[in-house]
Write an enzyme that holds these catalytic residues in place. Sequence first.
Site, PDB file in Angstrom:
ATOM      1  N   SER A  13      -3.674  -1.321  -0.091  1.00 12.26           N
ATOM      2  CA  SER A  13      -3.155  -2.278   0.738  1.00 12.26           C
ATOM      3  C   SER A  13      -1.819  -2.396   0.806  1.00 12.26           C
ATOM      4  O   SER A  13      -1.072  -2.835   1.798  1.00 12.26           O
ATOM      5  CB  SER A  13      -3.984  -3.705   0.746  1.00 12.26           C
ATOM      6  N   GLY A  50      -7.924  -1.959  -0.523  1.00  8.12           N
ATOM      7  CA  GLY A  50      -8.916  -1.864  -1.521  1.00  8.12           C
ATOM      8  C   GLY A  50      -9.047  -0.859  -2.212  1.00  8.12           C
ATOM      9  O   GLY A  50      -9.994  -0.642  -3.395  1.00  8.12           O
ATOM     10  N   HIS A 162      -0.332 -10.013  -1.954  1.00  5.29           N
ATOM     11  CA  HIS A 162       0.132  -9.067  -1.172  1.00  5.29           C
ATOM     12  C   HIS A 162       1.419  -9.618  -0.742  1.00  5.29           C
ATOM     13  O   HIS A 162       1.608 -10.577  -0.323  1.00  5.29           O
ATOM     14  CB  HIS A 162      -0.994  -8.991   0.011  1.00  5.29           C
TER      15      HIS A 162
END
Length: 193
Positions: A13, A50, A162
Amino acid sequence: MEAPVNILAFGDSLTAGYGLDPGAAVPDRLETMLRENGYNVTIINAGVSGDTTSGGLARLPWSLEQNPDAAILELGANDGLRGEDPQMMEDNLDAMLRIFAERSIPLLFTGMKAMPNLGEAYEKDFSAVFTRLAERHDVIFYPFYLEGVAGNPDLNLPDGIHPNEEGARRIAENLYPYVVKLIEKTRSQKEAG
């Protein structure tokens, strides 16, 4: 004009650009910066949110069907989040590095650090994997993909894991000189034939 260089950005990701608008992921930012500086480069975003090193190893052969001239390998964060065995992660990454080498694809290998909640011993074992592999395979190495971004709430999405758009821009800026090295290595390898 220099011959084009196609770079495969292979990762999870953090490469895919989870939670970001189209064009804001690290590979997109890098491509824009490189082109603005006169590099004839296309970066193929092969990030899958993922993904672990096991998943990466399984999908690498078909990702390489795109015949990249060079690659960036960014995997391991999800192994760390799941507390996977660092030895298994090392075996998977080692296998991927061997695949790139067998195909003579110059590589920028990026390291990762484990979350501190898994304990000091795990954290140490996990981080050591990347340095050891970089030395073994003699690749261009950037020790920590999230350098200067991890743990900074201003540079991450609300999940704290993130990067946000500013965080992705910062990572791209950090990686830029390493990607330039990768392009130069790719060109000299092509010239050597």
